[in-house]
Design a protein around this motif. Structure first.
Motif, PDB file in Angstrom:
ATOM      1  N   GLU A  72      -1.687   1.338 -54.075  1.00  0.00           N
ATOM      2  CA  GLU A  72      -2.010  -0.059 -53.729  1.00  0.00           C
ATOM      3  C   GLU A  72      -3.503  -0.218 -53.412  1.00  0.00           C
ATOM      4  OE1 GLU A  72       0.631  -1.776 -50.736  1.00  0.00           O
ATOM      5  OE2 GLU A  72       2.103  -0.252 -51.313  1.00  0.00           O
ATOM      6  N   LYS A  73      -4.077   0.769 -52.746  1.00  0.00           N
ATOM      7  CA  LYS A  73      -5.517   0.711 -52.434  1.00  0.00           C
ATOM      8  C   LYS A  73      -6.353   0.717 -53.714  1.00  0.00           C
ATOM      9  CE  LYS A  73      -5.258   2.889 -47.863  1.00  0.00           C
ATOM     10  NZ  LYS A  73      -5.595   4.090 -47.047  1.00  0.00           N
ATOM     11  N   LEU A  74      -5.880   1.478 -54.699  1.00  0.00           N
ATOM     12  CA  LEU A  74      -6.600   1.481 -55.976  1.00  0.00           C
ATOM     13  C   LEU A  74      -6.510   0.125 -56.661  1.00  0.00           C
ATOM     14  CD1 LEU A  74      -5.929   4.955 -57.643  1.00  0.00           C
ATOM     15  CD2 LEU A  74      -7.933   4.173 -56.418  1.00  0.00           C
ATOM     16  N   LEU A  75      -5.378  -0.562 -56.496  1.00  0.00           N
ATOM     17  CA  LEU A  75      -5.258  -1.915 -57.043  1.00  0.00           C
ATOM     18  C   LEU A  75      -6.300  -2.832 -56.407  1.00  0.00           C
ATOM     19  CD1 LEU A  75      -3.773  -4.055 -58.749  1.00  0.00           C
ATOM     20  CD2 LEU A  75      -2.217  -4.391 -56.819  1.00  0.00           C
ATOM     21  N   ASP A  76      -6.453  -2.719 -55.080  1.00  0.00           N
ATOM     22  CA  ASP A  76      -7.472  -3.522 -54.383  1.00  0.00           C
ATOM     23  C   ASP A  76      -8.868  -3.181 -54.904  1.00  0.00           C
ATOM     24  OD1 ASP A  76      -5.485  -4.671 -52.867  1.00  0.00           O
ATOM     25  OD2 ASP A  76      -5.690  -3.244 -51.216  1.00  0.00           O
ATOM     26  N   GLU A  77      -9.085  -1.894 -55.158  1.00  0.00           N
ATOM     27  CA  GLU A  77     -10.405  -1.450 -55.641  1.00  0.00           C
ATOM     28  C   GLU A  77     -10.698  -2.011 -57.031  1.00  0.00           C
ATOM     29  OE1 GLU A  77     -12.701   2.804 -56.151  1.00  0.00           O
ATOM     30  OE2 GLU A  77     -11.129   2.615 -54.625  1.00  0.00           O
ATOM     31  N   ILE A  78      -9.671  -2.155 -57.843  1.00  0.00           N
ATOM     32  CA  ILE A  78      -9.846  -2.752 -59.177  1.00  0.00           C
ATOM     33  C   ILE A  78     -10.430  -4.155 -59.038  1.00  0.00           C
ATOM     34  CG2 ILE A  78      -8.594  -3.693 -61.163  1.00  0.00           C
ATOM     35  CD1 ILE A  78      -6.723  -1.290 -61.001  1.00  0.00           C
ATOM     36  N   PHE A  79      -9.880  -4.929 -58.093  1.00  0.00           N
ATOM     37  CA  PHE A  79     -10.383  -6.289 -57.879  1.00  0.00           C
ATOM     38  C   PHE A  79     -11.821  -6.273 -57.354  1.00  0.00           C
ATOM     39  CE2 PHE A  79      -5.761  -7.278 -57.551  1.00  0.00           C
ATOM     40  CZ  PHE A  79      -5.712  -8.240 -58.541  1.00  0.00           C
ATOM     41  N   VAL A  80     -12.092  -5.349 -56.432  1.00  0.00           N
ATOM     42  CA  VAL A  80     -13.441  -5.260 -55.838  1.00  0.00           C
ATOM     43  C   VAL A  80     -14.482  -4.996 -56.920  1.00  0.00           C
ATOM     44  CG1 VAL A  80     -14.919  -3.874 -54.320  1.00  0.00           C
ATOM     45  CG2 VAL A  80     -12.637  -4.568 -53.554  1.00  0.00           C
ATOM     46  N   LYS A  81     -14.129  -4.189 -57.900  1.00  0.00           N
ATOM     47  CA  LYS A  81     -15.076  -3.826 -58.962  1.00  0.00           C
ATOM     48  C   LYS A  81     -15.173  -4.891 -60.047  1.00  0.00           C
ATOM     49  CE  LYS A  81     -15.115   1.140 -58.363  1.00  0.00           C
ATOM     50  NZ  LYS A  81     -16.508   1.087 -57.907  1.00  0.00           N
ATOM     51  N   GLY A  82     -14.471  -6.002 -59.845  1.00  0.00           N
ATOM     52  CA  GLY A  82     -14.566  -7.087 -60.813  1.00  0.00           C
ATOM     53  C   GLY A  82     -13.749  -6.870 -62.066  1.00  0.00           C
ATOM     54  N   LEU A  83     -12.823  -5.908 -62.022  1.00  0.00           N
ATOM     55  CA  LEU A  83     -11.958  -5.660 -63.178  1.00  0.00           C
ATOM     56  C   LEU A  83     -10.667  -6.459 -63.046  1.00  0.00           C
ATOM     57  CD1 LEU A  83     -12.360  -1.769 -63.336  1.00  0.00           C
ATOM     58  CD2 LEU A  83     -13.500  -3.436 -64.802  1.00  0.00           C
ATOM     59  N   CYS A  84      -9.954  -6.586 -64.125  1.00  0.00           N
ATOM     60  CA  CYS A  84      -8.672  -7.295 -64.116  1.00  0.00           C
ATOM     61  C   CYS A  84      -7.538  -6.300 -64.329  1.00  0.00           C
ATOM     62  CB  CYS A  84      -8.634  -8.343 -65.219  1.00  0.00           C
ATOM     63  SG  CYS A  84      -9.806  -9.680 -64.978  1.00  0.00           S
ATOM     64  N   PRO A  85      -6.633  -6.193 -63.376  1.00  0.00           N
ATOM     65  CA  PRO A  85      -5.487  -5.284 -63.574  1.00  0.00           C
ATOM     66  C   PRO A  85      -4.717  -5.681 -64.826  1.00  0.00           C
ATOM     67  CG  PRO A  85      -5.559  -6.141 -61.323  1.00  0.00           C
ATOM     68  CD  PRO A  85      -6.542  -6.929 -62.103  1.00  0.00           C
ATOM     69  N   SER A  86      -4.220  -4.699 -65.539  1.00  0.00           N
ATOM     70  CA  SER A  86      -3.448  -4.980 -66.752  1.00  0.00           C
ATOM     71  C   SER A  86      -1.966  -5.090 -66.396  1.00  0.00           C
ATOM     72  CB  SER A  86      -3.654  -3.858 -67.770  1.00  0.00           C
ATOM     73  OG  SER A  86      -3.105  -2.651 -67.283  1.00  0.00           O
ATOM     74  N   VAL A  87      -1.172  -5.450 -67.375  1.00  0.00           N
ATOM     75  CA  VAL A  87       0.280  -5.504 -67.185  1.00  0.00           C
ATOM     76  C   VAL A  87       0.808  -4.128 -66.789  1.00  0.00           C
ATOM     77  CG1 VAL A  87       2.473  -5.933 -68.352  1.00  0.00           C
ATOM     78  CG2 VAL A  87       0.520  -7.408 -68.807  1.00  0.00           C
ATOM     79  N   VAL A  88       0.206  -3.076 -67.352  1.00  0.00           N
ATOM     80  CA  VAL A  88       0.621  -1.710 -67.022  1.00  0.00           C
ATOM     81  C   VAL A  88       0.387  -1.421 -65.542  1.00  0.00           C
ATOM     82  CG1 VAL A  88       0.148   0.739 -67.468  1.00  0.00           C
ATOM     83  CG2 VAL A  88       0.200  -0.892 -69.361  1.00  0.00           C
ATOM     84  N   THR A  89      -0.767  -1.874 -65.027  1.00  0.00           N
ATOM     85  CA  THR A  89      -1.078  -1.658 -63.602  1.00  0.00           C
ATOM     86  C   THR A  89       0.029  -2.223 -62.727  1.00  0.00           C
ATOM     87  OG1 THR A  89      -3.364  -2.158 -64.269  1.00  0.00           O
ATOM     88  CG2 THR A  89      -2.956  -1.797 -61.922  1.00  0.00           C
ATOM     89  N   TYR A  90       0.339  -3.493 -62.957  1.00  0.00           N
ATOM     90  CA  TYR A  90       1.362  -4.154 -62.143  1.00  0.00           C
ATOM     91  C   TYR A  90       2.740  -3.513 -62.349  1.00  0.00           C
ATOM     92  CZ  TYR A  90      -1.922  -7.928 -61.038  1.00  0.00           C
ATOM     93  OH  TYR A  90      -2.982  -8.647 -60.572  1.00  0.00           O
ATOM     94  N   SER A  91       3.043  -3.168 -63.589  1.00  0.00           N
ATOM     95  CA  SER A  91       4.367  -2.597 -63.880  1.00  0.00           C
ATOM     96  C   SER A  91       4.574  -1.271 -63.164  1.00  0.00           C
ATOM     97  CB  SER A  91       4.534  -2.402 -65.393  1.00  0.00           C
ATOM     98  OG  SER A  91       4.521  -3.640 -66.060  1.00  0.00           O
TER      99      SER A  91
END
Length: 822
Positions: A623-642
């Motif tokens: 979950e922390k890595l998901l937050d880091e994805i947003f911080v870096k300005g990236l967009c999580p993919s469907v795979v990330t959420y799945s």
């Protein structure tokens, strides 16, 4: 420290810094900034990771002009990015980027097509490190964005800068924005910006209206484009560029006659097309099979005084050949002499290949009578060789080449066609054509033999021939011979290219020879050549596939130490390999290390580590890595959420998984069938079948078609939730879609119906299972369930007769019949 600096050969650092301390005015620093820039480039090139005490010496004296100067001198965009980020971090010394340093790095990214980094810099500019811009500087930045197709980003930046008071746009800014939007075909935005400019009461010039014409042409709204064109003509704003835009657009969309009509109108208005526009239009007309119009335009081009290049003759002769007009094609070839334009092999190849009866070859050879035209004669024979090779007649090409070689020394036996023809001795290109044909045909040894003939009869081979042979040897895993050819190349004083070294490097990578690959990287570093990403990534993947992920990481570290920056794809492969051997912490540390060194991992890299963490139930860290994805300005993919949804479902946090599904919809990330199937399974595990069915209906409503796995997840889930009738309904739906279930689905339904005391339905499922050939072996864990069912069916009067029928048909194993007394 002094020893280290001396080793870097920059002994003047301290003296330059000392002089700078006396005066910080821009005027007095011009000389010293240039000197410091040279030293700073030298240090940073040898320390690309922005670490080291020598580099820190420069931090207190950084100025925007110095940073701008260094950025323009660094040899690669990667070094420029690393230096820009290092400079950004020196705010404790009072350094801040200005509009010119931002524009310099933007220009570097734009030229090298690094759109992701360009977007990041622009986002930083307006969000985390706001910076004032002059209108001219903003216009330049917008053009950088437009050059790489980032029109939406340019549009957003324009508004952000204006709203935040970082720039007051003028006509020039708007014109640059219109140009960027026009290139991307954003015609609606172009019209909106034009209305804004009208509202300010600004006069439109040709730089405003030309992009508008271009935007309408891209959208195929030619009537509006012509209206703007007519308005420009009334104001005297018409020039060759806007005329070219219209004519080229008509040509591009296949309206050749209208394009030609427009050219005629320009003639009447005294507007002269450029040589480039003539050339592009002629190419476009030929592409649309309108060689007639192309020839008319060609004649017009010649009349206004332009000398047609060989490429224009090539395309026209090619068009005439396509329409089988050999006479006109040969006539055009003769016209080349009038313009003193020499034909090339491409023209001869088109002529010869278009008329397979060889009559054109005879005509071409007959025209070359003088000895001084021997070069033309060689070109004609090379074209014949090319045609043979292109048509797959490599043996014919070899035979002709041998005749050409022997013609200089002895009387050679000719084939019937060439008996009365004048032969000529081949040149290096002749050998190259046939050697390439042999390599393509897999005849490597014959190509090497011909290569030796080339060295004997013609002289030093070209670097291209060496490269092709070395590449052929490497593709065949003949590494020693390729190295021998490399040595021969150097002894012949032919400088190997990046292709030469990368062919051998790629062979070493395919062999998984880490030591050999590193040694080759050292050679390439010394020669100033970059390794191809695909080769390095291949080696890393091969090592990881064989459980040697730690060795793969060591190899990547060696690349960095040699001054090469591996691609994120290579690092992603290494992280995946580490997770495969259960080194999740090491994979996580590698990701952290990449971020700390200024790399920008993509979503795929994050997904790999998130998958690894979820696999070992470390969901909180994922979950922390998901937050880091947003911080870096990236967009999580469907795979990330799945991945996270799957982990939460397995750990019993289905409601939390559902909230993430809602977040996906908010971010326009459409869940796929895997996401929905995971949630269905999760709800069924929690014995919430109604919620599972709601998710299923939502999936269908969104147009996401369930696949075989999704159906089986729902059917099995409904069975364990004691909903066998609903499960049977979806089994029938699955069968209607011509999908066959696995055997465990029949077992689940059988068990569920038996638990529900519905013996009749259970028996129907049992029969389907038996007739489908799904009967478990005695060692299977479902075997006791089936034996219990057989016992119940045999004892119940409603199903016992059916069991006898199955027995008589031989559908049941013998040991089952004995056990139940049938």
């Amino acid at each position: 420290m002094a020893v280290a600096i001396q080793k870097l050969k920059i002994p003047s650092i301290f003296s330059v810094i000392a002089k700078l301390s006396y005066s910080r005015s821009p005027h007095n620093n011009l000389h010293y900034d240039s000197s410091v820039a040279d030293n700073l480039v030298s240090v940073f090139t040898q320390q690309p990771n922005a670490a080291g005490p020598e580099l820190n010496l420069f931090a207190p004296i950084l100025t925007p002009p110095l940073v701008e100067s260094v950025l323009t001198r660094l040899p690669t965009w990667k070094l420029a990015l690393s230096f820009f980020q290092w400079a950004s971090d020196q705010h404790q010394y009072g350094y801040r980027h200005n509009c010119y340093t931002y524009n310099t790095i933007a220009s570097i990214f734009s030229r090298s097509r690094q759109t992701t980094h360009l977007k990041t810099v622009v986002k930083q500019l307006v969000e985390s490190a706001p910076c004032s811009f002059t209108p001219g500087a903003l216009g330049f930045l917008i053009r950088c964005l437009g050059e790489v197709g980032l029109a939406q980003e340019a549009h957003h930046l324009f508004d952000e800068m204006r709203v935040k008071g970082l720039c007051v746009p003028n006509v020039y800014c708007y014109n640059c924005l219109l140009e960027a939007l026009s290139k991307a075909g954003e015609v609606d935005l172009v019209e909106a910006r034009l209305e804004e400019m009208k509202g300010f009461g600004w006069e439109f010039d040709k730089f405003t209206l030309t992009p508008v014409v271009q935007a309408y042409c891209k959208a195929r709204r030619f009537d509006q484009a012509l209206r703007v064109y007519d308005g420009m003509k009334e104001k005297g704003l018409i020039d060759a560029r806007v005329c070219s835009v219209l004519a080229l657009s008509f040509s591009k969309w296949g309206d050749v006659d209208k394009a030609f009509e427009l050219v005629e109108r320009m003639d009447g208005q005294g507007v002269r097309l450029s040589e480039k526009t003539f050339s592009v239009l002629i190419h476009g007309f030929v592409k649309e099979d309108r060689v007639d119009r192309a020839l008319q335009l060609f004649e017009k081009m010649c009349r206004v005084g332009f000398t047609p290049p060989v490429s224009l003759f090539d395309v026209l002769i090619g068009g005439l050949c396509k329409s089988n007009d050999a006479q006109r094609a040969l006539s055009l070839l003769s016209e080349m002499k009038q313009f003193v334009v020499a034909p090339d092999i491409g023209i001869f190849t088109k002529l010869i290949s278009a008329f397979p009866d060889r009559s054109v070859i005879t005509k071409l050879l007959e025209e070359v009578l003088e000895d001084k035209e021997e070069k033309i004669l060689v070109l004609i024979y090379n074209a014949v060789l090319t045609c043979y090779v292109n048509e797959g007649q490599v043996d014919e090409a070899c035979r002709l080449l041998q005749m050409m070689i022997q013609s200089k020394f002895t009387d050679v036996e000719m084939d019937d066609f060439f008996k009365d023809k004048r032969l000529v001795f081949p040149n290096a290109a002749s050998f190259s054509i046939v050697i390439d044909g042999l390599l393509t045909n897999g005849q490597l040894d014959l190509a090497l033999s011909l290569f030796n003939d080339l060295k004997q009869f013609v002289g030093r081979p070209s670097v291209l021939i060496y490269n092709n042979l070395i590449n052929g040897l490497c593709d065949s895993d003949r590494l020693d011979e390729s190295r021998e050819l490399l040595r021969d190349m150097k002894e012949s004083e032919i400088e190997p290219t990046h292709f030469t070294y990368n062919s051998i490097y790629g062979c070493l990578c395919k062999r998984k020879d880490v030591v050999g690959a590193i040694d080759m990287l050292k050679v390439m570093r010394a020669c100033g050549h970059e390794p191809w990403i695909k080769n390095s990534t291949l080696l890393v993947k091969e090592l990881c596939d064989r459980g040697r992920a730690v060795e793969a990481c060591d190899f990547l570290d060696s690349m960095v130490q040699l001054g090469f920056l591996p691609d994120i794809v290579s690092y992603s492969a290494a992280m995946g390999g580490l997770i495969k051997i259960q080194e999740v912490d090491r994979a996580l540390n590698l990701l952290r290390d990449l971020c700390s060194r200024g790399h920008c991992p993509d979503v795929v890299a994050f997904n790999i580590v998130i998958r690894g963490l979820c696999k070992v139930n470390r969901v909180a860290e994922a979950e922390k890595l998901l937050d880091e994805i947003f911080v870096k300005g990236l967009c999580p993919s469907v795979v990330t959420y799945s991945l996270l949804i799957d982990s939460w479902c397995k750990s019993g946090s289905v409601d939390r998984a559902m909230s993430l599904l809602s977040k996906m919809s908010e971010e326009d990330r459409e869940p796929n069938v895997v996401t929905y199937s995971t949630l269905v399974d999760g709800f069924c595990r929690e014995e919430r079948p109604d919620d599972a069915l709601l998710v299923w209906k939502e999936m269908e409503r969104k147009g996401c078609s369930p696949n075989r796995v999704a159906f089986m997840a729902l059917i099995y889930g409904l069975c364990i939730c004691k909903r066998p009738s609903a499960a049977l309904h979806y089994l029938r739906e699955m069968e209607q879609k011509e999908m066959k279930p696995d055997s465990f689905i029949y077992i689940a339904l059988l068990s569920a119906f038996l638990s529900d005391m519905d013996l009749a339905s259970a028996f129907e499922i049992f029969k389907e299972m038996v007739y489908s050939g799904f009967f478990p072996e005695s060692h299977d864990k479902s075997y006791p369930v089936v034996m219990d069912a057989i016992d119940k069916f045999s004892k119940d009067h409603r199903t016992s007769s059916g069991m006898k029928v199955l027995s008589e048909e031989g559908k049941l194993p013998t040991h089952c019949l004995i056990n139940v007394g049938l």
